[in-house]
Design a protein around this motif. Structure first.
Motif, PDB file in Angstrom:
ATOM      1  N   GLY A  18       0.793  -1.269   0.103  1.00  0.00           N
ATOM      2  CA  GLY A  18      -0.071   0.014   0.094  1.00  0.00           C
ATOM      3  C   GLY A  18       0.883   1.343   0.013  1.00  0.00           C
ATOM      4  N   GLY A  19       1.830   1.127   1.040  1.00  0.00           N
ATOM      5  CA  GLY A  19       2.897   2.365   0.872  1.00  0.00           C
ATOM      6  C   GLY A  19       3.486   2.816  -0.433  1.00  0.00           C
ATOM      7  N   ILE A  20       3.987   1.590  -1.024  1.00  0.00           N
ATOM      8  CA  ILE A  20       4.689   1.609  -2.409  1.00  0.00           C
ATOM      9  C   ILE A  20       3.622   2.380  -3.324  1.00  0.00           C
ATOM     10  CG2 ILE A  20       5.614   0.561  -4.532  1.00  0.00           C
ATOM     11  CD1 ILE A  20       6.786  -1.480  -2.346  1.00  0.00           C
ATOM     12  N   ALA A  21       2.066   1.787  -3.490  1.00  0.00           N
ATOM     13  CA  ALA A  21       1.304   2.167  -4.468  1.00  0.00           C
ATOM     14  C   ALA A  21       0.943   3.820  -3.945  1.00  0.00           C
ATOM     15  CB  ALA A  21       0.126   1.376  -4.202  1.00  0.00           C
ATOM     16  N   VAL A  22       0.735   4.166  -2.966  1.00  0.00           N
ATOM     17  CA  VAL A  22       0.459   5.275  -2.588  1.00  0.00           C
ATOM     18  C   VAL A  22       1.519   6.267  -2.990  1.00  0.00           C
ATOM     19  CG1 VAL A  22       0.166   7.219  -0.684  1.00  0.00           C
ATOM     20  CG2 VAL A  22      -1.186   5.123  -0.458  1.00  0.00           C
ATOM     21  N   ALA A  23       2.557   5.940  -2.749  1.00  0.00           N
ATOM     22  CA  ALA A  23       4.025   6.759  -3.229  1.00  0.00           C
ATOM     23  C   ALA A  23       3.924   6.836  -4.609  1.00  0.00           C
ATOM     24  CB  ALA A  23       5.381   6.125  -2.775  1.00  0.00           C
ATOM     25  N   ALA A  42       1.380   6.678  -6.807  1.00  0.00           N
ATOM     26  CA  ALA A  42       0.102   7.265  -6.931  1.00  0.00           C
ATOM     27  C   ALA A  42       0.419   8.979  -6.967  1.00  0.00           C
ATOM     28  CB  ALA A  42      -1.152   7.186  -5.974  1.00  0.00           C
ATOM     29  N   PHE A  43       1.167   9.284  -5.774  1.00  0.00           N
ATOM     30  CA  PHE A  43       1.470  10.691  -5.490  1.00  0.00           C
ATOM     31  C   PHE A  43       2.424  11.439  -6.573  1.00  0.00           C
ATOM     32  CE2 PHE A  43      -0.360  10.692  -1.182  1.00  0.00           C
ATOM     33  CZ  PHE A  43      -1.076  11.878  -1.239  1.00  0.00           C
ATOM     34  N   THR A  44       3.409  10.266  -6.951  1.00  0.00           N
ATOM     35  CA  THR A  44       4.380  11.021  -7.860  1.00  0.00           C
ATOM     36  C   THR A  44       4.090  10.850  -9.241  1.00  0.00           C
ATOM     37  OG1 THR A  44       5.526   8.892  -7.511  1.00  0.00           O
ATOM     38  CG2 THR A  44       6.320  10.872  -6.299  1.00  0.00           C
ATOM     39  N   MET A  45       3.122   9.873  -9.336  1.00  0.00           N
ATOM     40  CA  MET A  45       2.739   9.672 -10.936  1.00  0.00           C
ATOM     41  C   MET A  45       2.645  10.896 -11.969  1.00  0.00           C
ATOM     42  SD  MET A  45       0.430   8.812 -13.372  1.00  0.00           S
ATOM     43  CE  MET A  45      -1.138   8.609 -13.192  1.00  0.00           C
ATOM     44  N   PRO A  46       1.956  11.990 -11.418  1.00  0.00           N
ATOM     45  CA  PRO A  46       1.626  12.953 -12.551  1.00  0.00           C
ATOM     46  C   PRO A  46       2.970  13.788 -12.649  1.00  0.00           C
ATOM     47  CG  PRO A  46       0.107  13.277 -10.696  1.00  0.00           C
ATOM     48  CD  PRO A  46       1.066  12.166 -10.495  1.00  0.00           C
ATOM     49  N   PHE A  47       3.901  13.425 -12.141  1.00  0.00           N
ATOM     50  CA  PHE A  47       5.328  14.116 -12.501  1.00  0.00           C
ATOM     51  C   PHE A  47       6.369  13.312 -13.059  1.00  0.00           C
ATOM     52  CE2 PHE A  47       3.427  16.499  -8.942  1.00  0.00           C
ATOM     53  CZ  PHE A  47       3.229  17.639  -9.736  1.00  0.00           C
ATOM     54  N   MET A  48       5.930  12.090 -13.236  1.00  0.00           N
ATOM     55  CA  MET A  48       6.833  11.038 -13.831  1.00  0.00           C
ATOM     56  C   MET A  48       6.965  11.363 -15.162  1.00  0.00           C
ATOM     57  SD  MET A  48       7.244   8.021 -12.088  1.00  0.00           S
ATOM     58  CE  MET A  48       6.870   7.554 -10.543  1.00  0.00           C
ATOM     59  N   PRO A  49       8.212  11.161 -16.028  1.00  0.00           N
ATOM     60  CA  PRO A  49       8.405  11.474 -17.490  1.00  0.00           C
ATOM     61  C   PRO A  49       7.181  10.927 -18.509  1.00  0.00           C
ATOM     62  CG  PRO A  49      10.140   9.827 -16.725  1.00  0.00           C
ATOM     63  CD  PRO A  49       9.350  10.145 -15.576  1.00  0.00           C
ATOM     64  N   PHE A  50       6.607   9.652 -17.963  1.00  0.00           N
ATOM     65  CA  PHE A  50       5.547   9.110 -18.930  1.00  0.00           C
ATOM     66  C   PHE A  50       4.332   9.778 -18.956  1.00  0.00           C
ATOM     67  CE2 PHE A  50       5.838   6.601 -15.423  1.00  0.00           C
ATOM     68  CZ  PHE A  50       4.524   6.382 -14.937  1.00  0.00           C
ATOM     69  N   ALA A  51       4.131  10.573 -17.945  1.00  0.00           N
ATOM     70  CA  ALA A  51       2.836  10.943 -17.606  1.00  0.00           C
ATOM     71  C   ALA A  51       2.349  12.355 -18.556  1.00  0.00           C
ATOM     72  CB  ALA A  51       2.826  11.677 -15.972  1.00  0.00           C
ATOM     73  N   ASP A  52       1.710  11.969 -19.507  1.00  0.00           N
ATOM     74  CA  ASP A  52       1.136  12.861 -20.455  1.00  0.00           C
ATOM     75  C   ASP A  52      -0.444  13.161 -19.998  1.00  0.00           C
ATOM     76  OD1 ASP A  52       0.101  10.548 -21.228  1.00  0.00           O
ATOM     77  OD2 ASP A  52       0.473  10.933 -23.411  1.00  0.00           O
ATOM     78  N   GLN A  53      -0.996  14.100 -20.596  1.00  0.00           N
ATOM     79  CA  GLN A  53      -2.543  14.508 -20.202  1.00  0.00           C
ATOM     80  C   GLN A  53      -3.417  13.293 -20.068  1.00  0.00           C
ATOM     81  OE1 GLN A  53      -3.876  17.858 -22.040  1.00  0.00           O
ATOM     82  NE2 GLN A  53      -6.077  17.593 -21.656  1.00  0.00           N
ATOM     83  N   ARG A  54      -3.274  12.238 -21.292  1.00  0.00           N
ATOM     84  CA  ARG A  54      -3.999  11.106 -21.196  1.00  0.00           C
ATOM     85  C   ARG A  54      -3.569  10.080 -20.185  1.00  0.00           C
ATOM     86  NH1 ARG A  54      -3.215   6.231 -25.077  1.00  0.00           N
ATOM     87  NH2 ARG A  54      -4.722   4.847 -24.487  1.00  0.00           N
TER      88      ARG A  54
END
Lengths: 472, 305
Positions: A140-145, A147-159
């Motif tokens: 759960g901790g890993i998943a939450v971490a 989830a929090f950083t996901m929008p700033f990952m390099p692969f995170a585009d609008q879609r």
């Protein structure tokens, strides 16, 4: 052996004959008849061969068949993933793939059983469930971490962020329904009603009373909870399956009322231009109104539409985690324990002085409240809602997430949401088969593991360390 | 008055359809204690098989109406019965001794599967069938010029439904199969000990329920001239309501309940509002389940610990 497979092929031929063999094609105002005998015979042949191979596996030819079927299903998946070979009949390809995969798994089970007679396959899944339950907090901790950083990952585009929002919405709905279905053991087939009540409350309150998102959210949640109590109070003394049908009836009634109550809900046309949430009063627009600061101006950023989406992403992440935190906490409280006890044995609970109606009602109301929160979020994200979005299929999808994930398992809901919502969004080719697969999976999981995939039931509380210690 | 009589005829026609479907719900519930949520979709498949059979007959050049109607009836019953058998074999048999909710969830899965299966194979649009039985008897005309018509179509529908329901009641009351079914309903374990083939009896129950639903599908197609993959959901729920009103588990109850639901729906649409007719059906379902879960003719279900 041949006779068995032949009978099976004959039965499937008779089943496939009217609906697969013949096709009604829309032409102008009427329909004309077309035939698809090729596809029909191919499907029947696949079933015949599959059955034959299954019998051969049982008769001890597992390894060879396993190699062949694994190769076949892998080849099909590679073909689909890289578009190597043009596919004219994708449905038949997938049928073949399913048959081959089932055979491969079956062969594996047979071989495993031959080498280790004591350890069945179900046992292995049981262990997986126990493992997930044990490492749950870390996972759960890993998943939450993530989830929090996901929008700033390099692969995170609008879609990608949009997809994240969608999956998180369903995770939240799944967790909300999990309180009702997983913990209290009440099968609610009309959960989407509370989602709808939340969405419409939000839309109407925010448009007519000019309240912002964070003011409206609790009101919408309270409204949904109120509906939960109102609907739940008369029906909760019913038995499990009757309760399920009644909740389904309520869900459809709410939808039909929304559809027909034009003055309040604008009927089938729906409600549009629902206000977007703001970030501490800052708007996510390129040119804000006079006297309102825009988000990008305050933080000295260039305007980008993705800011708004990332903001929405964090709102739903927050709401979902709130749901999860609340559920995990309440499970340890007397009321949470009462839910689980009630799920296991209602008569015993009654004998021990638990009031079943009140206990169920709290579960219903709390589940409804989270549904209402998710509904508000849906309304503000879409900016437009109509009764179309709240039909029975939506309830069934949420239920499927809870059931497939393993009733009562919080991580199971996450896994099921990612698979069922994220998967088809990612593989657009499969969109048409999505609901078909949903239905099939629900049946398969119920037959294979009626308690759900990652469900691992263990008493939440135990008396004393061991029987020996108690006697001392 | 004339308007009332016309609506009454329409209501009985609709009630015949609900009654035929409700029998399938009530029989399965009586034996297995499960709500066969996919039964409405079996009805839908019956309608689709009927329309496909009609078109095949058209291609073959069969034009004599009674013969083609009989063909549609028999073929739809046979093939839909097979679908009912397959659903039981694949979806429910393994769950017979499971907890109460597992078969219901599986049934919902089957329902979703069947809807999308038909949608994928036959397309999502409505399938129209132009009327094939015309005319009727004019019973009376009011002073305002409103004529009460008892259409031949409605006669055929009510006739077929009555014959099937009567035959079916005899089957349950008099034949060996009916006795076995009633034995399974009362005590499955004891029936097995006494040599009743329980698996076969349950399979036959599903086949018969599906065959009756297929007749309802054919009738629906003839009466409304349209069918789509989603029709089974709403009709199925209304038929389930009918089974509950009549007392689930009771065969005469299912027929009575079907009649009541048909009449209520038609009169509600005629005198109150068409928009809220489905709300009325759901409201009745909820009210009956809350206030009289045993229905009109049902026996109280005593829970043993």
């Amino acid at each position: 052996m041949l006779k068995d497979a032949g009978m099976m092929a004959l039965a499937s031929l008779a089943l496939a004959m009217p609906l697969v063999g013949f096709q009604t094609v829309d032409r102008g105002a009427g329909i004309v008849l077309d035939t698809r005998f090729g596809a029909m015979f191919y499907a029947v042949a696949v079933i015949f061969v599959g059955r034959l191979l299954l019998l051969l596996i049982e008769a001890g030819h597992a390894s060879l068949i396993q190699a062949a079927t694994v190769a076949l299903s892998a080849a099909w998946l590679i073909n689909v993933a890289f578009h190597l070979y043009p596919i004219t009949w994708p449905a038949l390809g997938w049928l073949t793939w399913i048959v081959a995969s089932v055979l491969a798994i079956r062969a594996w089970i047979v071989q495993r059983r031959a080498t280790r007679p004591a350890a069945g396959y179900t046992d292995g899944v049981e262990k997986l469930g126990a493992l997930v339950a044990r490492i749950g907090p870390y996972l759960g901790g890993i998943a939450v971490a993530f989830a929090f950083t996901m929008p700033f990952m390099p692969f995170a585009d609008q879609r990608m962020v949009d997809l994240g929002i969608l999956v998180l919405t369903y995770i939240m709905l799944g967790w909300g329904l999990n309180v009702v279905v997983g913990l209290a053991g009440l099968l609610d087939l009309g959960y989407v009603a509370f989602y709808a009540v939340g969405a419409y409350s939000y839309a109407i309150l925010s448009i007519h009373f000019d309240l912002n998102f964070w003011q409206t959210l609790p009101l919408a949640g309270a409204m949904a909870a109120l509906f939960g109590v109102l609907l739940g109070f008369p029906v909760l003394r019913l038995r499990g399956d009757y309760l399920a049908i009644v909740t389904l009836g309520f869900g459809e009634m709410i939808r039909l009322i929304l559809l027909n109550w034009d003055d309040l809900t604008n009927g089938p046309k729906g409600i549009g231009s629902i206000p977007r949430p703001s970030f501490f009063g800052m708007q996510f627009t390129a040119a804000p109104r006079e006297g309102v600061t825009a988000f990008h101006e305050f933080f000295n950023l260039d305007f980008a539409p993705i800011h708004r989406i990332i903001h929405l992403y964090y709102i739903i992440l927050f709401l979902a985690l709130l749901t999860n935190w609340f559920t995990l906490r309440i499970r340890k409280m007397p009321i949470g324990r009462a839910w689980e006890a009630l799920r296991e044995d209602e008569t015993a609970c009654r004998a021990l002085g638990i009031n079943p109606t009140n206990t169920k009602l709290t579960a219903f109301a709390i589940g409804a409240m989270f549904g209402g929160f998710a509904g508000s979020f849906f309304a503000t994200r879409q900016g437009f809602i109509s009764p179309e979005s709240f039909n029975f299929i939506e309830s069934a999808i949420i239920l499927a997430i809870v059931v497939l994930g393993g009733m009562g398992s919080q991580i199971g809901v996450v896994v099921a949401s990612i698979l069922l919502i994220g998967g088809p969004e990612w593989f657009r080719d499969l969109e048409a088969y999505r609901m078909l697969a949903f239905g099939g999976l629900m049946v398969a999981i119920m037959i294979w593991r009626p308690q759900g995939l990652l469900s691992h039931r263990e008493p939440t509380i135990k008396l004393g360390p061991s029987p020996g210690a108690r006697s001392a | 008055m004339e308007y009332f009589i016309q609506q009454f005829i329409n209501g009985v026609t609709l009630g015949a359809i609900f009654g035929l479907i409700a029998i399938g719900y009530t029989m399965v519930y009586g034996i297995l204690g499960m709500v066969n949520f996919a039964h409405g979709d079996i009805f839908m498949i019956g309608g689709f098989i009927s329309i496909i059979t009609f078109m095949i007959l058209g291609v073959l050049g069969v034009t004599w109406l009674p013969f083609s109607l009989l063909c549609m009836l028999l073929i739809a019953m046979a093939f839909t019965g097979l679908h009912g058998w397959a659903v039981e074999r694949i979806g429910y048999r393994a769950l017979r001794n499971s907890n109460r909710l597992a078969p219901l969830i599986s049934a919902i899965g089957v329902s979703i599967f069947l809807q999308n299966y038909v949608q994928l194979l036959q397309g999502a649009r409505n399938k129209p069938l132009s009327p094939i039985i015309f005319g009727g008897i004019e019973l009376m005309t009011s002073s305002t010029g409103f004529t009460v018509t008892f259409a031949y179509m409605q006669m055929v529908i009510i006739g077929v439904a009555t014959v099937l329901m009567a035959g079916f009641s005899v089957l349950i009351a008099r034949t060996a199969l009916g006795r076995q079914q009633r034995a399974c309903e009362q005590d499955m374990k004891m029936a097995r000990l006494l040599g009743v083939d329980v698996d076969r009896t349950i399979a036959l129950t599903f086949i018969m329920g599906a065959a009756l639903a297929a007749v309802a599908g054919l009738i629906w197609l003839l009466r409304y001239g349209i069918i789509d993959f989603y029709v089974g959901f709403l009709v199925g729920i209304k038929a389930f309501t009918a089974a509950v009103i009549g007392g689930i588990g009771s065969l005469p109850g299912a027929m009575l309940g079907g009649l009541l639901i048909g009449l209520i729906e038609v009169f509600w649409s005629a005198y109150f509002s068409v928009e809220y007719k489905d709300v009325a059906a759901f409201a009745i379902l909820v009210l009956v389940l809350i206030f009289r879960p045993t229905g009109l003719l049902g026996k109280p279900d005593i829970e043993k610990v």
